[in-house]
Each structure stands twice: as structure tokens, then as C-alpha cells.
Design an enzyme around this catalytic site. Structure first.
Site, PDB file in Angstrom:
ATOM      1  N   GLU A   1      28.961  37.054  38.331  1.00  0.00           N
ATOM      2  CA  GLU A   1      29.627  36.361  36.848  1.00  0.00           C
ATOM      3  C   GLU A   1      28.640  35.373  36.457  1.00  0.00           C
ATOM      4  O   GLU A   1      27.967  34.617  37.295  1.00  0.00           O
ATOM      5  CB  GLU A   1      30.762  35.680  37.156  1.00  0.00           C
ATOM      6  CG  GLU A   1      32.034  36.463  37.540  1.00  0.00           C
ATOM      7  CD  GLU A   1      33.395  35.403  37.664  1.00  0.00           C
ATOM      8  OE1 GLU A   1      33.300  34.475  37.117  1.00  0.00           O
ATOM      9  OE2 GLU A   1      34.263  35.913  38.168  1.00  0.00           O
TER      10      GLU A   1
ATOM     11  N   GLU B   1      40.364  36.146  26.639  1.00  0.00           N
ATOM     12  CA  GLU B   1      41.739  36.580  27.067  1.00  0.00           C
ATOM     13  C   GLU B   1      42.590  35.341  27.075  1.00  0.00           C
ATOM     14  O   GLU B   1      42.214  34.310  27.608  1.00  0.00           O
ATOM     15  CB  GLU B   1      41.370  36.803  28.898  1.00  0.00           C
ATOM     16  CG  GLU B   1      40.497  38.002  29.149  1.00  0.00           C
ATOM     17  CD  GLU B   1      39.961  37.827  30.429  1.00  0.00           C
ATOM     18  OE1 GLU B   1      40.620  38.292  31.255  1.00  0.00           O
ATOM     19  OE2 GLU B   1      38.852  37.759  30.779  1.00  0.00           O
TER      20      GLU B   1
ATOM     21  N   LYS C   1      44.533  33.315  30.102  1.00  0.00           N
ATOM     22  CA  LYS C   1      43.977  32.580  31.095  1.00  0.00           C
ATOM     23  C   LYS C   1      44.469  31.205  31.290  1.00  0.00           C
ATOM     24  O   LYS C   1      44.681  30.614  30.187  1.00  0.00           O
ATOM     25  CB  LYS C   1      42.422  32.883  30.922  1.00  0.00           C
ATOM     26  CG  LYS C   1      41.897  34.103  31.317  1.00  0.00           C
ATOM     27  CD  LYS C   1      40.339  34.064  31.666  1.00  0.00           C
ATOM     28  CE  LYS C   1      40.266  33.415  33.333  1.00  0.00           C
ATOM     29  NZ  LYS C   1      39.026  33.528  33.783  1.00  0.00           N
TER      30      LYS C   1
ATOM     31  N   GLU D   1      38.484  28.555  29.233  1.00  0.00           N
ATOM     32  CA  GLU D   1      38.616  29.720  30.083  1.00  0.00           C
ATOM     33  C   GLU D   1      39.023  31.073  29.124  1.00  0.00           C
ATOM     34  O   GLU D   1      38.898  32.237  29.428  1.00  0.00           O
ATOM     35  CB  GLU D   1      39.637  29.629  31.190  1.00  0.00           C
ATOM     36  CG  GLU D   1      39.103  28.630  32.175  1.00  0.00           C
ATOM     37  CD  GLU D   1      37.912  29.147  33.163  1.00  0.00           C
ATOM     38  OE1 GLU D   1      38.070  30.482  33.118  1.00  0.00           O
ATOM     39  OE2 GLU D   1      37.279  28.406  33.563  1.00  0.00           O
TER      40      GLU D   1
END
Length: 620
Positions: A545, A593, A596, A602
Site C-alpha cells: 500500500e 470509500e 471507512k 481515510e
């Protein structure tokens, strides 16, 4: 350049750029070519011609003059990647001069260039005395006289061995025992099984025999760069446009995967750009070109792909209630030339959509499964059967990440046991193709500055030590999540935004002979140092990541995220100062997203909005 009808260097550089070829090998320091390369962005592997070796070995001043004339004169505008001191001279009369010339060239580069340019030599497969099975690979007695000290020197300078690898010549020399399919990457199944490693093509077997030879010679940590490989299109046995096109197209696709012994991108130089009508020897020598001198391709296959497309994947997170259907996501990956995907759980919809897509997958074992899989081999076997075997071979699984960022933590005690049970469940058939690892955060590192002092924290080392030993024994990489964003956010007074986003104009950290111009490299190299201290000097890293948020908090903006990720994609094909060569990296994440939790940033790491519209332009 052995032709009397070749294009001008400026035209050649333009052709490289038009085909997205970012690396060039240049067999001599030709002034016209070097001037044409100024400002092109193409990185160069530059040879010291064989006829210079004796002089440079005996005269440090001659080596310094060569470096001044052919490297320093151009270094501000040409990116030199490696210097190959001699080509295919071992074994031979000039072999005795190679190491001395390498040392004098290295010394002439000094601290300023020596940390950026790796010095090596280019050898043929003739240095290998034993190549079958690959795990028994060893240098010949004659070659070992010279290669032993050279390998030790490469290990001490963190430089790769350059190797010319030609399955064509092996096939031509023994067509009764070697099939054309095995030589051209077209064999439908395993041809050679070597312990737990399965070989479906001769190229991998040849490269891995050199890795084994390096290990025997004390160079287990020395990487390989394939400095030549190709297939002739005319002039002799099995030399045809069809075979050459097949081999080179498959070579370019394949090297992004690495070999069974060493997964991960393998830097490779195709031989050669042009058919050269003044090459002597076997008639095939004049027909290795990808292009005719008029710049027309010799064969129509589209063999050029962006190296970054092989090196960079994207994480497919699913914590959103407004995300596209998996089939649409797979199409979005394909339309953006993204060939690698991280999938955080074995989602059936995503896995079915991936069937036949050609996208390779890093699949996670979710953290909540670790305790059960560590204690129950049958549970691990069931997990593999349900989530891997049920989709193989329609999906190419590349790695299984057994847990994500659980070290240190309460679940850390279960990671290694779960890894071993998953590995055993893969068996001999899948175990040679799929590497089993775990994904860790930078939280496992206790010392990260300077990078060469990198070490695991005491708490993490309790678990990481045995895991590193296991990875070394299974030839698997450590998966690491690397986020300069969080380091910058946590300490903006000491870390500059430029250093964090690959935009610093000069060296920020000098660590011995290694120069760091960006924080990402420094973080990765601190993990390499930690691995080495833990007995895993031979364990590669895959960045599982990395990314930057576009909204939601400190320094989280579309501009910063776009800058970071665009530069990340461009940069990882080069590797780090400690480990040059492509570094496989997964950008986090494909989408914003909205489910999250935690810090508001995030929800804003996506390259795309759920509508599939890009948050900012990033080219793969």
C-alpha cells in the site's frame, strides 16, 4: 550501433519515447547518442568497452578521465543507471582486469554520483557451469576464479550482476531436449519441477540458475538485471519473424512477474532496437532488431508496455455503499492498463469478475481468520480450496497476504502459523506460483533514520524474526505498507512536503554513499536494512500500500494527492538507492470509500470517485 544505415540518435531517442521505453543500454559512450539523451528522461546502462579494461584496471587516472568525459559531462541532463564494466569477458583473457576496472570506475564516480550509479559487469551464461536443475546453479571453476571476488564486491556495493540471457541459443544448441514452447514462454504447463518451484519457461530457469550460483558464491543478496535477451527474426535455425515476435512479446509481459525463485519485477533489456547490418559472426546476429533501420517494426506484435504497468498495481477496497459492480471495476482496471490488484478479502463477486481478465491478484487472508487458520491445517486447506483453487487457473494469484498490519498486536502470535498452514495447503502445484507473506505497516520499524540503520522494534522483532526467516526459506517477499503522508503529517516541521511528494530538487538525506531525494525511498530502505539485520538480506520487498488523501485533513488535497501518486507511479520503476530495479508497488486505493472509519482522510484515498470519474489524472 553496428550498422551503416541506422537513424540519427535524435530520431532513435524519439522512437524510444514514442514507444514508452524508459531504459536504454548503450554499448559505448557515443557523444551523439549521449547528447540526444539530454533531458529525455530515458535512463541509461552505459558500457565501458572491453578494450578499455586493462588500462582502467591499472590506471585510476584513466578511469577518472573516462568518467569525467563520458558521465560527469552529461550527468545533469542524462540519468545514468548502471555502468557495465566490460561485456561477456568472463571467462577470457580480459577477465583478470574486470574487478580492478570496476573499482577504479566506482571510485571515480565519488560520493556524489556513486550513490546514484551502480557499477557492475555484464556476463553471459557461459559463466555458469551447472544450470540444471536451477537450484543447483553454480559458476564454472574457471569463471569462479574471477566471479567470486566480483560477486563479493557487488554485495558490498549493493549493485546487481548484469546477465545476458538467451533461451534462443540454448534451444538452437539442443532442440531435441528443449522444446520451442519452453523457449518462447508458450508451454501450457510446467516443464521442470525443482523442489517446490515450477518452471514453465527456459528464461526463468536460466535466471534462477544464476541466482543459485550467486548464493553459492556469497552473493545471496545480489540482484540480477538481465542486460540482454532477444530472439532473431531471420538468418538461421528457428530464426523467424513469428518466433521473434512471440518471444519478445512474451518476454516483456513476463518479466514483470519475476522468476519462481525471485518473484517481483525483473529489470530486463531487450536486444536490440535495430537490425544491424555490420554485425559479424553468425548471420542471425544481424537480425535481432525490433525495428528495421527505417524505424518500421520487424513484427506487428505490440511488445511495448509501460514498465510502470507491470510494476504498479492498485488496491481494490470495498468499504463503500455506492461502489461500482465488480465487473465494472475489472473493466476500469483494464481500461487504465492496471495489471495488478490487491483484494482485501476473497469476495466472490470480485473473484468471478476477475476470471480470464489477466489481472494478477494479491489476495488477503482477513485478520479475523488468523487464529483459526494458525491452529487448524484443515481450516487453511478449506480456505485455499474455496478461495484460491476454485478460481485457479482462471485467475493468476500472485501473493497471499496472511493478515494486514497485525504486527505488533494481539493477533501477531498467529501470523506465522497461519502462513505455514496456507503455504502447505497450496501444495506443490500452486505453492511454486503463489508466494505467501504478510502485510506489515511501518509500525514494525523501531529505527528508521538513517535508512542504513533500519531495525525492527523489540516488540515487533519477537514476531518478525521468525517470519523473516520463513520468508527467506520460501523465497517470498515481505509486504509493506509505506505512507510518507502519515510521516509528513506527524512531523511537518522536520519533513518537507517536497521530500514527502517526490518533488525535492536535490538530496535531502545522505546516508554513506546513498543519496535520498524522497521519503518513500528512505522508508523502504530502512525496512531493507531491518530485514538484513534479521537474517533476511535476500528477502525482497513488495509495497502493498502507498497513497495520499485528496481531502479530509492536514495536507490532504487533490493537488498533493495527484502529485504524490503520479510521481510514485513514475518512480517505483527505478527502485531505491539501496535496491535499484523495479519495486512492485500497490497504490491505495482505487475508490474513495464512504464507509471507512477513523480519520476523515481515510475516505479520500481513492484514485477514482465511485462514479468511476478520476479524482485527478494518473497515467498507468
Amino acid at each position: 550501433m553496428l550498422g551503416n544505415n541506422l537513424p540519427q540518435p535524435s530520431q532513435v531517442v524519439s522512437l524510444y519515447k514514442s514507444k514508452n521505453i524508459g531504459l536504454m543500454r548503450l554499448y559505448s559512450p557515443d557523444g551523439g547518442a549521449l547528447n540526444a539523451l539530454r533531458g529525455s528522461g530515458i535512463q541509461v546502462l552505459l558500457d565501458v568497452p572491453n578494450e578499455n579494461l586493462q588500462n582502467f584496471a591499472s590506471s585510476p587516472s584513466a578511469a577518472a578521465n573516462w568518467v569525467q568525459t563520458n558521465v560527469r559531462t552529461y550527468s545533469s541532463a542524462v540519468k545514468f543507471r548502471y555502468i557495465a564494466v566490460g561485456n561477456e569477458v568472463i571467462p577470457g583473457n580480459l577477465a583478470q582486469y574486470v574487478l580492478g576496472a570496476m573499482k577504479n570506475i566506482k571510485n571515480a564516480l565519488g560520493n556524489d554520483l556513486g550513490g546514484q550509479i551502480k557499477v557492475s559487469t555484464s556476463v553471459s551464461m557461459a559463466v555458469i557451469g551447472v544450470s540444471y536443475p536451477p537450484s543447483h546453479g553454480a559458476f564454472s571453476g574457471n569463471a569462479m576464479t574471477y566471479m567470486g571476488p566480483i560477486v563479493q564486491y557487488l554485495a558490498s556495493t549493493n549493485a546487481p550482476l548484469l546477465v545476458n540471457v538467451y533461451p534462443y541459443f540454448s534451444y538452437k544448441g539442443n532442440p531435441n531436449s528443449i522444446s520451442l514452447q519452453y523457449a518462447t514462454f508458450t508451454s501450457p504447463s510446467t516443464v521442470v519441477q525443482d523442489g517446490s518451484l515450477n518452471y514453465q519457461n527456459l528464461f526463468d530457469a536460466m535466471v534462477d540458475s544464476v541466482y543459485a550460483a550467486l548464493s553459492q558464491a556469497g552473493g545471496a543478496n545480489v540482484p540480477i538485471v538481465v542486460s540482454e535477451s532477444g530472439w532473431p527474426s531471420d538468418g538461421g535455425f528457428a530464426a523467424s519473424v513469428a518466433n521473434a515476435g512471440t518471444y519478445n512479446a512474451n518476454l516483456v509481459k513476463h518479466v514483470g512477474k519475476g522468476t519462481p525463485r525471485k518473484p517481483g519485477p525483473l529489470e530486463t533489456y531487450v536486444f536490440a532496437m535495430f537490425n544491424e547490418n555490420q554485425k559479424t559472426g553468425d548471420p542471425t546476429e544481424q537480425h535481432f532488431g525490433l525495428f528495421y533501420p527505417n524505424q518500421q517494426p520487424v513484427y506487428p506484435k505490440k511488445i511495448f508496455v509501460n514498465v510502470d504497468a507491470q510494476t504498479v498495481g492498485v488496491c481494490y477496497g470495498m468499504l463503500g455503499d455506492n461502489l461500482p459492480q465488480p465487473s465494472d471495476v475489472v473493466n476500469l482496471y483494464k481500461s487504465n492498463n492496471i495489471g495488478l490488484m490487491r483484494l482485501y478479502s476473497p469476495d466472490g463477486g470480485a473473484l468471478n469478475a476477475l476470471r480470464g481478465s489477466g489481472i494478477q491478484v494479491l489476495l488477503d487472508v482477513p485478520n479475523e481468520n488468523l487464529q483459526n487458520l494458525a491452529s487448524s491445517p484443515s481450516a487453511a486447506s478449506d480456505w485455499v480450496q474455496t478461495n484460491v483453487r476454485a478460481y485457479s487457473p482462471d485467475i493468476k494469484f500472485r501473493y497471499i497476504a496472511v493478515g494486514n498490519e497485525v504486527i505488533p498486536g494481539n493477533l501477531a502470535q498467529y501470523v506465522l502459523g497461519a502462513m505455514k498452514n496456507i503455504k502447505n495447503a497450496l501444495g506443490n502445484d500452486l505453492g511454486g506460483q503463489i508466494k505467501v507473506s504478510t502485510s506489515v505497516s511501518m509500525g514494525v520499524i523501531g529505527v528508521s533514520y538513517p535508512p542504513s540503520h533500519g531495525a525492527f522494534s523489540g516488540n515487533a522483532m519477537t514476531y518478525m524474526g521468525p517470519i523473516v526467516q520463513y520468508l527467506a526459506s520460501t523465497n517470498a517477499p515481505l509486504l509493506v505498507n509505506v505512507y510518507p503522508y502519515f510521516s509528513y503529517k506527524g512531523n511537518p516541521n522536520s519533513i518537507s512536503l517536497q521530500y514527502a511528494t517526490f518533488t525535492s530538487p536535490s538530496t535531502v538525506v545522505q546516508d554513506g554513499s546513498l543519496n535520498y531525494q524522497n521519503l518513500f525511498d528512505a522508508m523502504v530502505d530502512s525496512v531493507y536494512a531491518a530485514l538484513s539485520q534479521a537474517g533476511g538480506a535476500n528477502v525482497p520487498i513488495v509495497v502493498s500500500e502507498s497513497g495520499w488523501p485528496s481531502d479530509g485533513g492536514f495536507a490532504a488535497s487533490v493537488a498533493n494527492a495527484g502529485t504524490y501518486n503520479a510521481n510514485l507511479v513514475k518512480h517505483v520503476g527505478k527502485g531505491t538507492p539501496r535496491k535499484p530495479g523495479p519495486l512492485e508497488t500497490y497504490v491505495f486505493a482505487m475508490f474513495n470509500e464512504n464507509q471507512k472509519t477513523g480519520d476523515p482522510t481515510e475516505q479520500h484515498f481513492g484514485l477514482f470517485y465511485p462514479s468511476q470519474r478520476p479524482v485527478y489524472p494518473v497515467s498507468f
